[in-house]
Design a protein around this motif. Structure first.
Motif, PDB file in Angstrom:
ATOM      1  N   ARG A 146       1.927  -3.558   1.065  1.00 38.65           N
ATOM      2  CA  ARG A 146       2.821  -3.574  -0.096  1.00 38.65           C
ATOM      3  C   ARG A 146       2.172  -2.944  -1.327  1.00 38.65           C
ATOM      4  O   ARG A 146       2.836  -2.309  -2.130  1.00 38.65           O
ATOM      5  N   ASP A 147       0.878  -3.136  -1.461  1.00 41.84           N
ATOM      6  CA  ASP A 147       0.149  -2.625  -2.624  1.00 41.84           C
ATOM      7  C   ASP A 147      -0.162  -1.136  -2.431  1.00 41.84           C
ATOM      8  O   ASP A 147      -0.804  -0.762  -1.455  1.00 41.84           O
ATOM      9  N   ARG A 161      -2.631   0.879   0.400  1.00 43.74           N
ATOM     10  CA  ARG A 161      -2.149   1.942   1.284  1.00 43.74           C
ATOM     11  C   ARG A 161      -2.982   3.203   1.122  1.00 43.74           C
ATOM     12  O   ARG A 161      -3.366   3.839   2.099  1.00 43.74           O
TER      13      ARG A 161
END
Length: 60
Positions: free
Chosen positions: A37-38, A42
């Motif tokens: 999500r961050d 990623r």
């Protein structure tokens, strides 16, 4: 047992274990790069994947 069999018997198992660990690591990093999500996580995972999948001579 032949000499070749004795040599392979001691090298194939560690090589196979190493290959399985490498594939598992690449899979986890690829999933992290795709599903985290961050955005920073990623990006870091993509950089690690680039290092893991670096091919010598590719693109040169």
């Amino acid at each position: 047992m032949t000499a070749l069999y004795q040599i392979l018997d001691g090298t194939v198992l560690p090589a196979g274990i190493g290959a399985i660990l490498y594939v598992g690591t690449v899979t986890v990093v690829a999933l992290t790069a795709a599903l985290a999500r961050d955005p920073r996580r990623r990006q870091d995972a993509r950089k690690a994947l680039t290092v893991l999948l670096h091919r010598k001579g590719a693109g040169r």
